[in-house]
Design an enzyme around this catalytic site. Structure first.
Site, PDB file in Angstrom:
ATOM      1  N   ARG A 154      -2.633  -6.351  -8.407  1.00  0.00           N
ATOM      2  CA  ARG A 154      -1.553  -7.304  -8.158  1.00  0.00           C
ATOM      3  C   ARG A 154      -1.618  -8.398  -9.219  1.00  0.00           C
ATOM      4  O   ARG A 154      -0.893  -8.380 -10.188  1.00  0.00           O
ATOM      5  CB  ARG A 154      -1.667  -7.898  -6.752  1.00  0.00           C
ATOM      6  CG  ARG A 154      -1.162  -6.961  -5.680  1.00  0.00           C
ATOM      7  CD  ARG A 154      -1.717  -7.306  -4.336  1.00  0.00           C
ATOM      8  NE  ARG A 154      -3.162  -7.127  -4.311  1.00  0.00           N
ATOM      9  CZ  ARG A 154      -3.917  -7.295  -3.262  1.00  0.00           C
ATOM     10  NH1 ARG A 154      -3.385  -7.700  -2.126  1.00  0.00           N
ATOM     11  NH2 ARG A 154      -5.212  -7.078  -3.307  1.00  0.00           N
ATOM     12  N   HIS A 197       0.841  -1.208   0.000  1.00  0.00           N
ATOM     13  CA  HIS A 197       0.000   0.000   0.000  1.00  0.00           C
ATOM     14  C   HIS A 197       0.876   1.258   0.000  1.00  0.00           C
ATOM     15  O   HIS A 197       0.616   2.209  -0.727  1.00  0.00           O
ATOM     16  CB  HIS A 197      -0.882   0.052   1.257  1.00  0.00           C
ATOM     17  CG  HIS A 197      -1.947  -0.990   1.332  1.00  0.00           C
ATOM     18  ND1 HIS A 197      -2.125  -1.785   2.448  1.00  0.00           N
ATOM     19  CD2 HIS A 197      -2.906  -1.377   0.451  1.00  0.00           C
ATOM     20  CE1 HIS A 197      -3.152  -2.599   2.246  1.00  0.00           C
ATOM     21  NE2 HIS A 197      -3.647  -2.374   1.046  1.00  0.00           N
ATOM     22  N   LYS A 201     -15.502 -10.149   9.309  1.00  0.00           N
ATOM     23  CA  LYS A 201     -15.427 -10.769  10.645  1.00  0.00           C
ATOM     24  C   LYS A 201     -13.975 -10.969  11.069  1.00  0.00           C
ATOM     25  O   LYS A 201     -13.673 -11.093  12.245  1.00  0.00           O
ATOM     26  CB  LYS A 201     -16.143 -12.121  10.614  1.00  0.00           C
ATOM     27  CG  LYS A 201     -17.627 -11.995  10.815  1.00  0.00           C
ATOM     28  CD  LYS A 201     -18.204 -13.367  11.167  1.00  0.00           C
ATOM     29  CE  LYS A 201     -19.599 -13.513  10.606  1.00  0.00           C
ATOM     30  NZ  LYS A 201     -19.703 -14.447   9.483  1.00  0.00           N
ATOM     31  N   SER A 237      -2.959  -7.505   2.994  1.00  0.00           N
ATOM     32  CA  SER A 237      -3.192  -7.337   4.431  1.00  0.00           C
ATOM     33  C   SER A 237      -3.510  -8.684   5.080  1.00  0.00           C
ATOM     34  O   SER A 237      -3.051  -8.971   6.189  1.00  0.00           O
ATOM     35  CB  SER A 237      -4.361  -6.381   4.670  1.00  0.00           C
ATOM     36  OG  SER A 237      -4.059  -5.098   4.206  1.00  0.00           O
TER      37      SER A 237
HETATM   38  P1  ADP Z   1      -9.948  -3.348  -0.234  1.00  0.00           P
HETATM   39  O1  ADP Z   1     -10.550  -4.078   0.901  1.00  0.00           O
HETATM   40  O2  ADP Z   1     -10.701  -2.135  -0.664  1.00  0.00           O
HETATM   41  O3  ADP Z   1      -9.469  -4.188  -1.399  1.00  0.00           O
HETATM   42  P2  ADP Z   1      -7.216  -3.163   0.593  1.00  0.00           P
HETATM   43  O4  ADP Z   1      -6.704  -2.435   1.778  1.00  0.00           O
HETATM   44  O5  ADP Z   1      -7.062  -4.637   0.589  1.00  0.00           O
HETATM   45  O6  ADP Z   1      -8.668  -2.691   0.434  1.00  0.00           O
HETATM   46  O7  ADP Z   1      -6.521  -2.589  -0.712  1.00  0.00           O
HETATM   47  C1  ADP Z   1      -6.654  -1.251  -1.125  1.00  0.00           C
HETATM   48  C2  ADP Z   1      -6.094  -1.121  -2.532  1.00  0.00           C
HETATM   49  O8  ADP Z   1      -4.702  -1.403  -2.518  1.00  0.00           O
HETATM   50  C3  ADP Z   1      -6.687  -2.088  -3.554  1.00  0.00           C
HETATM   51  O9  ADP Z   1      -6.773  -1.410  -4.803  1.00  0.00           O
HETATM   52  C4  ADP Z   1      -5.680  -3.203  -3.620  1.00  0.00           C
HETATM   53  O10 ADP Z   1      -5.713  -3.852  -4.881  1.00  0.00           O
HETATM   54  C5  ADP Z   1      -4.405  -2.415  -3.463  1.00  0.00           C
HETATM   55  N1  ADP Z   1      -3.318  -3.233  -2.941  1.00  0.00           N
HETATM   56  C6  ADP Z   1      -3.337  -4.096  -1.914  1.00  0.00           C
HETATM   57  N2  ADP Z   1      -2.134  -4.672  -1.725  1.00  0.00           N
HETATM   58  C7  ADP Z   1      -1.315  -4.157  -2.672  1.00  0.00           C
HETATM   59  C8  ADP Z   1       0.044  -4.384  -3.043  1.00  0.00           C
HETATM   60  N3  ADP Z   1       0.810  -5.272  -2.400  1.00  0.00           N
HETATM   61  N4  ADP Z   1       0.561  -3.666  -4.074  1.00  0.00           N
HETATM   62  C9  ADP Z   1      -0.236  -2.797  -4.747  1.00  0.00           C
HETATM   63  N5  ADP Z   1      -1.522  -2.541  -4.472  1.00  0.00           N
HETATM   64  C10 ADP Z   1      -2.066  -3.225  -3.453  1.00  0.00           C
END
Ligand code: ADP
Length: 163
Positions: free
Chosen positions: A90, A17, A41, A128
């Site tokens: 990704r 992120h 959950k 995450s």
């Molecule tokens: P959501 O629950 O909305 O998918 P996330 O926190 O999982 O939220 O992800 C937010 C954004 O960041 C999404 O567009 C996701 O694809 C992107 N993202 C998550 N991990 C990575 C990563 N390792 N590299 C690039 N983008 C990522």
């Protein structure tokens, strides 16, 4: 001024992120990282905790702001005068869901564009949920999560295990 919103659950924010935020901040005048309500959950952190973590680890970027919201991303973007949403891709598996979401957002707010950025090669595999899982096994998170929040993640993972 070109304002972009980067919405997500950030439960917790990862180095993947953070890499996206850093790159988006070079392209747009202002990037608002918006922590969205997450009804999963398996959530590890509350909305307030996630916002605090995101704020802490992005404070070194002068044109990055943080916020949280229970609105739809498209509505939130409108409310802050942003016409771009940034999302990360990704694997191919992200594409279908993200494309669908971009089309829905466009329908809700026709002035809005979604910009996709490919994950950096280094963080292609990082999520995450992966970080939460690694933490549950007590793994070293230094290559996966911002160092400022590693202790907090490990502590929460240990607490969750006890329950
Ligand atoms: P959501 O629950 O909305 O998918 P996330 O926190 O999982 O939220 O992800 C937010 C954004 O960041 C999404 O567009 C996701 O694809 C992107 N993202 C998550 N991990 C990575 C990563 N390792 N590299 C690039 N983008 C990522």
């Amino acid at each position: 001024m070109k304002i972009a919103v980067y919405p997500g659950s950030f439960d917790p924010i990862t180095l993947g992120h953070l890499n996206m935020i850093k790159r988006a901040a070079k392209v747009f005048d202002k990037v608002i990282v918006c922590v969205m309500v997450n009804n999963s959950k398996n959530a590890m952190f509350t909305l307030e905790e996630r916002l605090r973590q995101v704020t802490l680890v992005t404070q070194r970027f002068p044109n990055v702001e943080t916020d949280c919201s229970d609105m739809l991303s498209a509505e939130y973007a409108r409310s802050v005068g942003a016409n771009v949403i940034v999302r990360g891709l990704r694997a191919v598996s992200d594409f279908e869901k993200e494309c669908q979401m971009a089309l829905i957002n466009k329908k809700l707010n026709p002035d809005l564009e979604t910009f996709f950025m490919p994950a950096s090669e280094k963080y292609m595999y990082l999520s995450s949920s992966g970080v939460r899982e690694l933490a549950a096994f007590g793994a070293d998170l230094k290559d996966f999560a911002p160092r400022e929040i590693i202790d907090e993640i490990m502590l929460r993972a240990a607490e969750k295990k006890k329950k």
